[in-house]
Structures are given as C-alpha cells and as structure tokens.
Scaffold this motif. Structure first.
Motif, PDB file in Angstrom:
ATOM      1  N   THR A   3       0.830  -1.266   0.199  1.00 22.63           N
ATOM      2  CA  THR A   3      -0.252   0.056   0.283  1.00 22.63           C
ATOM      3  C   THR A   3       0.596   0.828   0.138  1.00 22.63           C
ATOM      4  O   THR A   3       1.298   1.597   0.712  1.00 22.63           O
ATOM      5  CB  THR A   3      -0.420   0.299   1.415  1.00 22.63           C
ATOM      6  OG1 THR A   3      -1.798  -1.418   1.537  1.00 22.63           O
ATOM      7  CG2 THR A   3      -1.340   1.294   1.108  1.00 22.63           C
ATOM      8  N   ARG A  20      -6.431  14.049   4.860  1.00 25.80           N
ATOM      9  CA  ARG A  20      -5.784  13.162   5.281  1.00 25.80           C
ATOM     10  C   ARG A  20      -7.008  11.629   5.394  1.00 25.80           C
ATOM     11  O   ARG A  20      -6.794  11.040   4.718  1.00 25.80           O
ATOM     12  CB  ARG A  20      -5.216  12.884   6.796  1.00 25.80           C
ATOM     13  CG  ARG A  20      -5.026  11.521   7.521  1.00 25.80           C
ATOM     14  CD  ARG A  20      -4.636  11.859   9.116  1.00 25.80           C
ATOM     15  NE  ARG A  20      -6.551  11.991   9.234  1.00 25.80           N
ATOM     16  CZ  ARG A  20      -6.171  13.394  10.490  1.00 25.80           C
ATOM     17  NH1 ARG A  20      -5.677  13.676  11.054  1.00 25.80           N
ATOM     18  NH2 ARG A  20      -7.792  13.539  10.740  1.00 25.80           N
ATOM     19  N   ASP A  21      -8.002  12.646   5.863  1.00 27.11           N
ATOM     20  CA  ASP A  21      -9.465  11.523   5.906  1.00 27.11           C
ATOM     21  C   ASP A  21      -9.714  10.794   4.315  1.00 27.11           C
ATOM     22  O   ASP A  21      -9.918   9.861   3.937  1.00 27.11           O
ATOM     23  CB  ASP A  21     -10.432  11.952   6.489  1.00 27.11           C
ATOM     24  CG  ASP A  21     -10.472  12.452   8.114  1.00 27.11           C
ATOM     25  OD1 ASP A  21      -9.029  12.104   8.487  1.00 27.11           O
ATOM     26  OD2 ASP A  21     -10.947  13.218   8.138  1.00 27.11           O
ATOM     27  N   GLU A  24      -7.009   8.538   3.424  1.00 24.91           N
ATOM     28  CA  GLU A  24      -7.352   6.774   3.656  1.00 24.91           C
ATOM     29  C   GLU A  24      -8.801   6.055   3.548  1.00 24.91           C
ATOM     30  O   GLU A  24      -8.427   4.902   2.945  1.00 24.91           O
ATOM     31  CB  GLU A  24      -7.009   6.916   4.786  1.00 24.91           C
ATOM     32  CG  GLU A  24      -5.951   8.125   6.056  1.00 24.91           C
ATOM     33  CD  GLU A  24      -6.108   7.548   7.845  1.00 24.91           C
ATOM     34  OE1 GLU A  24      -5.143   7.794   8.288  1.00 24.91           O
ATOM     35  OE2 GLU A  24      -7.538   8.121   7.793  1.00 24.91           O
ATOM     36  N   TYR A  28      -5.005   4.555   0.897  1.00 19.86           N
ATOM     37  CA  TYR A  28      -3.694   4.858   1.257  1.00 19.86           C
ATOM     38  C   TYR A  28      -2.986   5.454   2.801  1.00 19.86           C
ATOM     39  O   TYR A  28      -3.944   5.457   3.785  1.00 19.86           O
ATOM     40  CB  TYR A  28      -3.124   5.982   0.200  1.00 19.86           C
ATOM     41  CG  TYR A  28      -3.219   6.419  -0.651  1.00 19.86           C
ATOM     42  CD1 TYR A  28      -2.422   5.947  -1.361  1.00 19.86           C
ATOM     43  CD2 TYR A  28      -4.451   7.381  -1.981  1.00 19.86           C
ATOM     44  CE1 TYR A  28      -2.581   5.640  -3.320  1.00 19.86           C
ATOM     45  CE2 TYR A  28      -4.269   6.936  -2.517  1.00 19.86           C
ATOM     46  CZ  TYR A  28      -3.712   6.370  -3.948  1.00 19.86           C
ATOM     47  OH  TYR A  28      -3.885   6.621  -4.971  1.00 19.86           O
ATOM     48  N   LEU A  29      -1.514   4.539   2.783  1.00 20.43           N
ATOM     49  CA  LEU A  29      -1.649   5.035   3.958  1.00 20.43           C
ATOM     50  C   LEU A  29      -1.027   6.280   4.223  1.00 20.43           C
ATOM     51  O   LEU A  29      -0.214   7.351   3.672  1.00 20.43           O
ATOM     52  CB  LEU A  29      -0.220   4.268   4.597  1.00 20.43           C
ATOM     53  CG  LEU A  29      -0.365   2.393   4.554  1.00 20.43           C
ATOM     54  CD1 LEU A  29       0.832   1.815   5.133  1.00 20.43           C
ATOM     55  CD2 LEU A  29      -1.363   2.488   5.574  1.00 20.43           C
ATOM     56  N   ILE A  30      -1.567   7.577   5.381  1.00 24.75           N
ATOM     57  CA  ILE A  30      -1.203   8.684   5.967  1.00 24.75           C
ATOM     58  C   ILE A  30      -0.206   8.639   6.699  1.00 24.75           C
ATOM     59  O   ILE A  30      -0.132   8.278   7.973  1.00 24.75           O
ATOM     60  CB  ILE A  30      -2.178   9.184   4.936  1.00 24.75           C
ATOM     61  CG1 ILE A  30      -3.225   8.915   4.313  1.00 24.75           C
ATOM     62  CG2 ILE A  30      -1.904  10.961   5.915  1.00 24.75           C
ATOM     63  CD1 ILE A  30      -2.599   9.441   2.579  1.00 24.75           C
TER      64      ILE A  30
END
Length: 227
Positions: A3, A20-21, A24, A28-30
């Motif tokens: 990922t 970010r929200d 995600e 995706y990893l954030i």
C-alpha cells in the motif's frame, strides 16, 4: 503490491484533516507534518512513496524544502500545494524538483488523479520495445524502428518521447516538458518544444500533418494516445 505511503506536509488544520481522511478512504497510508522541520524528518525516516507539500509553512517554505530533499537524494514524487497560480511560481517549483503543482482551491478528484498518475510512474516499465504510434521505441537500447527500419533520433528526442510515453493518455503542457525534459535551460523556449514535437510526429505518425497519436490539446499542451 504494498500500500502506498503518502506524506502530507500542510499547516492548514482543516485542509490537512480533509486530505488525510479522504486519502485514507482511498486506501493509502498517511503520515502528516505541519512544519518544514517535521516534514524533513518524516521524509527521511518514513521514506514515503509520494509527498504532498504545501508551499507556505510556518517555519519556512516548501520550495526550499523540496530543493533540500532532492539534494539529499530523495527521488519519490513531490506534488506542490499552493495558493499561488502565477506561471513563474510553477516554474520555480519545477526547477527545484517538484513533479507536479496543484493550485488551491483544487478538487479532490483532480488531486487523486494526479496522485494516481505519479504513483503509476513508480511501477517497473515493461522491458523491450514499446509501440509508439506506428513505430517501436526501445528506451534501453535508444532505438526507434518503423517498418523494420531504424530511424535517426537524438538523445533529447528520445528523452521527450520517453516522457510522453510515461504520461500516455495525459495532457502535458509545454511548461511540463520544459521542466522535465530540458530542465528550464535558459536558451530553450516553448517554441523549442513545439519544434521537437514536429520532429517526433514525422517519426511516429502515418500522416504527420494530421496527427492521430501525438495530438495537440489547444490551450493546454500535447497528449500521446493509442488508436
């Protein structure tokens, strides 16, 4: 396939949370940072697959951070986020090593498309010749063949063709080409880009005067397409 990890360096709390929200939710990893200092440390420690970098930060600017990260050897894509839309600001971002430039306010759909496009560039290219129009390009061997005959092609023409192939199906502006193929050399202008496009069309188009593979998108730039 792992990922992708995206690092967001942005000091606006609302925008940072929204990015970010939503990213995600896209899978995706954030990781996030709100300052140049924290962003630099995370970029080095986390080794993200892509960085979203705001130009204006409380302890410095994203342009300088982008330049510093490139000098330190970071090669992952960097997309600049900024409220500045003037052409010279975009060119400066490209000159220090940014891969793309998104002007606020931007749509989430546009940003996602740009992220996905940049991450695709990290995938290994298939080995061997690649069909480009009516020709076959082999970037490892620096050859372009049409109807079984090798064509004369300069190193810069090959660089331009590779960039267009890497961005196949996308509109690329003259400024994009200047930044990534020529590096904004002082003597090179958008007219130079146009001249090189004409040369490539003579090699890959069945009828260069009426291109169907390397097309002009008026007011925007050029696009390499499949037929």
């Amino acid at each position: 396939m792992k990922t992708p990890l995206i690092l967001i360096i942005e000091d606006d709390p609302g925008l940072l949370t929204g990015l970010r929200d939503n990213l995600e939710l896209e899978g995706y990893l954030i990781r996030t940072a709100t300052t140049v200092r924290d962003g630099r440390e995370l970029a080095q420690a986390a080794q993200p697959d892509l960085i979203l970098l705001d130009v204006m930060l409380p302890d410095g600017d994203g342009i300088s951070l982008c330049r510093q990260l490139r000098r330190q050897g970071l090669r992952q894509p960097i997309i600049m986020l900024t409220a500045r839309g003037e052409e010279h600001d975009k060119l400066l971002g490209f000159e220090v090593g940014a891969d793309d430039y998104v002007v606020k306010p931007f749509s989430l759909r546009e940003l996602l498309a740009r992220i996905q496009a940049r991450l695709r560039f990290l995938e290994p290219r298939p080995a061997g010749p690649v069909a480009v129009g009516v020709a076959l390009a082999d970037f490892d061997r620096h050859t372009l063949v049409r109807d079984g005959r090798p064509l004369d092609i300069s190193a810069k023409e090959m660089d331009l063709l590779r960039f267009l192939v890497d961005h196949r199906g996308q509109v690329v502006s003259r400024d994009d080409l200047l930044a990534h193929v020529w590096g904004h050399q002082g003597e090179v202008t958008t007219r130079t880009v146009d001249n090189f496009i004409v040369r490539l069309r003579k090699k890959i188009e069945p009828d260069p005067a009426n291109p169907v593979f390397l097309i002009t998108v008026y007011g925007s730039g050029y696009k390499l397409v499949d037929q």
